[in-house]
Design an enzyme around this catalytic site. Sequence first.
Site, PDB file in Angstrom:
ATOM      1  N   GLN A   1      -7.383  -2.155   3.836  1.00 49.30           N
ATOM      2  CA  GLN A   1      -6.357  -1.372   3.151  1.00 49.30           C
ATOM      3  C   GLN A   1      -6.960  -0.569   1.990  1.00 49.30           C
ATOM      4  OE1 GLN A   1      -2.322  -2.977   2.885  1.00 49.30           O
ATOM      5  NE2 GLN A   1      -2.595  -2.960   0.678  1.00 49.30           N
TER       6      GLN A   1
ATOM      7  N   THR B   1     -40.320  27.436  -8.488  1.00 49.05           N
ATOM      8  CA  THR B   1     -40.683  26.069  -8.106  1.00 49.05           C
ATOM      9  C   THR B   1     -40.908  25.352  -9.434  1.00 49.05           C
ATOM     10  OG1 THR B   1     -43.026  26.574  -7.998  1.00 49.05           O
ATOM     11  CG2 THR B   1     -41.818  26.746  -5.931  1.00 49.05           C
ATOM     12  N   HIS B   2     -40.503  24.114  -9.516  1.00 48.50           N
ATOM     13  CA  HIS B   2     -40.578  23.346 -10.772  1.00 48.50           C
ATOM     14  C   HIS B   2     -39.819  24.049 -11.904  1.00 48.50           C
ATOM     15  CE1 HIS B   2     -43.920  21.278  -8.721  1.00 48.50           C
ATOM     16  NE2 HIS B   2     -44.280  22.501  -8.365  1.00 48.50           N
TER      17      HIS B   2
ATOM     18  N   ASN C   1      -2.243  -3.129  12.954  1.00 49.79           N
ATOM     19  CA  ASN C   1      -3.699  -2.976  12.899  1.00 49.79           C
ATOM     20  C   ASN C   1      -4.187  -1.786  13.726  1.00 49.79           C
ATOM     21  OD1 ASN C   1      -3.445  -5.241  11.412  1.00 49.79           O
ATOM     22  ND2 ASN C   1      -4.490  -6.626  12.830  1.00 49.79           N
TER      23      ASN C   1
ATOM     24  N   SER D   1       0.824  -1.219   0.000  1.00 54.65           N
ATOM     25  CA  SER D   1       0.000   0.000   0.000  1.00 54.65           C
ATOM     26  C   SER D   1       0.853   1.261   0.000  1.00 54.65           C
ATOM     27  CB  SER D   1      -0.924  -0.003   1.221  1.00 54.65           C
ATOM     28  OG  SER D   1      -0.177  -0.223   2.401  1.00 54.65           O
TER      29      SER D   1
ATOM     30  N   TYR E   1      -9.676  -7.065  12.314  1.00 52.09           N
ATOM     31  CA  TYR E   1      -9.056  -6.476  11.130  1.00 52.09           C
ATOM     32  C   TYR E   1      -9.016  -7.471   9.974  1.00 52.09           C
ATOM     33  CZ  TYR E   1      -5.707  -4.493   7.898  1.00 52.09           C
ATOM     34  OH  TYR E   1      -5.125  -4.010   6.758  1.00 52.09           O
TER      35      TYR E   1
ATOM     36  N   LYS F   1      -8.135   3.650   2.021  1.00 59.75           N
ATOM     37  CA  LYS F   1      -7.345   4.894   1.920  1.00 59.75           C
ATOM     38  C   LYS F   1      -7.625   5.687   0.651  1.00 59.75           C
ATOM     39  CE  LYS F   1      -4.777   2.819   4.791  1.00 59.75           C
ATOM     40  NZ  LYS F   1      -5.529   1.623   5.179  1.00 59.75           N
TER      41      LYS F   1
ATOM     42  N   LYS G   1     -18.715  30.640 -28.098  1.00 58.67           N
ATOM     43  CA  LYS G   1     -18.960  29.943 -26.845  1.00 58.67           C
ATOM     44  C   LYS G   1     -18.056  30.383 -25.689  1.00 58.67           C
ATOM     45  CE  LYS G   1     -21.354  26.856 -26.002  1.00 58.67           C
ATOM     46  NZ  LYS G   1     -21.391  25.440 -26.398  1.00 58.67           N
TER      47      LYS G   1
ATOM     48  N   GLU H   1     -19.360  23.247 -14.045  1.00 57.16           N
ATOM     49  CA  GLU H   1     -19.678  21.943 -14.655  1.00 57.16           C
ATOM     50  C   GLU H   1     -18.811  20.830 -14.076  1.00 57.16           C
ATOM     51  OE1 GLU H   1     -21.358  22.546 -19.108  1.00 57.16           O
ATOM     52  OE2 GLU H   1     -19.287  23.126 -18.815  1.00 57.16           O
TER      53      GLU H   1
ATOM     54  N   SER I   1     -14.822  27.208 -26.934  1.00 64.07           N
ATOM     55  CA  SER I   1     -14.984  26.008 -27.752  1.00 64.07           C
ATOM     56  C   SER I   1     -14.013  26.089 -28.917  1.00 64.07           C
ATOM     57  CB  SER I   1     -16.419  25.949 -28.260  1.00 64.07           C
ATOM     58  OG  SER I   1     -16.477  25.170 -29.436  1.00 64.07           O
TER      59      SER I   1
HETATM   60  N1  ARG Z   1      -1.428  -1.468   5.117  1.00 63.62           N
HETATM   61  C1  ARG Z   1      -2.368  -1.976   6.056  1.00 63.62           C
HETATM   62  C2  ARG Z   1      -3.709  -1.234   5.923  1.00 63.62           C
HETATM   63  O1  ARG Z   1      -3.747  -0.250   5.296  1.00 63.62           O
HETATM   64  C3  ARG Z   1      -1.839  -1.816   7.438  1.00 63.62           C
HETATM   65  C4  ARG Z   1      -2.272  -2.872   8.393  1.00 63.62           C
HETATM   66  C5  ARG Z   1      -1.771  -4.169   7.958  1.00 63.62           C
HETATM   67  N2  ARG Z   1      -2.011  -5.177   8.905  1.00 63.62           N
HETATM   68  C6  ARG Z   1      -1.869  -6.469   8.599  1.00 63.62           C
HETATM   69  N3  ARG Z   1      -2.079  -7.313   9.517  1.00 63.62           N
HETATM   70  N4  ARG Z   1      -1.545  -6.829   7.372  1.00 63.62           N
HETATM   71  O2  ARG Z   1      -4.723  -1.678   6.415  1.00 63.62           O
END
Ligand code: ARG
Length: 478
Positions: free
Chosen positions: A338, A171-172, A126, A39, A333, A341, A299, A306, A293
Amino acid sequence: MSNKKYNRTEQSQEDEKNTLWGGRFTEATDTFVQRFTSSISFDYRLYQHDINGSIAHAMMLNKAGILTDKEKTEILTGLETIYHDIKDGNFKWSIELEDVHMNIEAALTSRIGDLGKKLHTGRSRNDQIATDFKLFIKDQIDLVVRLITELQRSIVNLAEQEAGTIMPGFTHLQAAQPISFGHHLMAWYEMLDRDYSRLIDCKKRANFSPLGSAALAGTTYNIDREYSAELLGFEAPTRNSLDSVSDRDFAIELASAVSLIMMHLSRFSEELILWSSSQFSFIEIPDRFCTGSSIMPQKKNPDVPELVRGKSGRVFGHLTSLLTLMKSQPLAYNKDNQEDKEPVFDLLDTVKDCLLAYSNMIPAIICNREEMEAAAIKGHTTATDLADYLVIKGIPFRDAHEIVGKAVGYAIEGKKDLSSLDLNELKRFSALISEDVFDIITVKGSVNARNHTGGTAISQVLLATKAARKNLDTRENK
Ligand code: ARG
């Protein structure tokens, strides 16, 4: 915060090296899995919060007697040098080390020796990632609410300036009743005010520290979670270790609060796009927020609104991703997490850009006041006012409605607007109509007659902008 992105050239060089070393199927698969599970290409963005979490953890380990004073000091110094190197772009992220946590920990060990390995006592990645992500989100909420406040300020300024500008209220999407343009703008302010409070609320619930929950069940060391929570600025530690490492409600709440902001911005966008079209001509958006444009020379396209309208879609998508990501996950967990993010990073980047674009664009809007007022007059928009007027003179509302309906029919036949009929013409429909009818049948009269809390009377709009300014001032001085 600027930081050198994960370097893709470095990554492909690594791939090549591995192919050169082995060239065997299993090696190739391993390289793929390594890349697939890592990651670091995105979670490097959490480095500051990861280091802060580690600093608090090391201080707590010292307080608990697990690290000596000397060990703590060496670890903190090491972490600080790593922080500065990353910040200055002098840090090489490595895909082999999977994520931000392991990259930083490995760097610490290579800088201060085996002592670096002691940092991970009594914690797991974790609880570490849950802590980092909450710290990151809390900081980001601070940035987003600041941008909301700036946009609200721009809106209040324009609303105050345009309190006396009359436009049709719809309205509408049909002209309904005349309103103050300032009043319309203050409706946008109200939406953003709810957005602001939703984010503050989300931050309150995110303000509990998962650190010390370890992998899932807590740890056998005599740790002090209250202390590390306090050092990190959390209100308290979370109460259940299983929930702590698996909870991502705070990310989903953020995504839903941000989705509502984007939904509001898409509504503002739609109105700006309509108003700036030649069919409406209520406003002009300055050239710097538009593009032309390549084929139609006449334009001028409202690109910024937009795009904001379009970007609302990707944010709603991220909300759906996060909900789906968490749906049916068993405790505690799972690596699925992961995947939380990237949607959060992107929705935050998106909303910040859109809010900024709007704060810059709103003060630059040029209002075509005459066009707005002319549009407000068209469409017999003061018909309700005439009916209310007759009711006050003693006519039951149903009869008044009928009378005004006839007057509107007469105006349509004569290709006039109700508000432009003269007294003699109006008197044909009721003898009770006298000179004072013009106080209410004109668009300005109609607007100013709605003089109560939340109404469109110019004086009410000015009271609303004043109260709003006070609200924003107290918010900023907090
Ligand atoms: N990169 C992991 C995440 O974003 C971190 C935690 C990983 N823990 C594990 N037991 N593999 O969730």
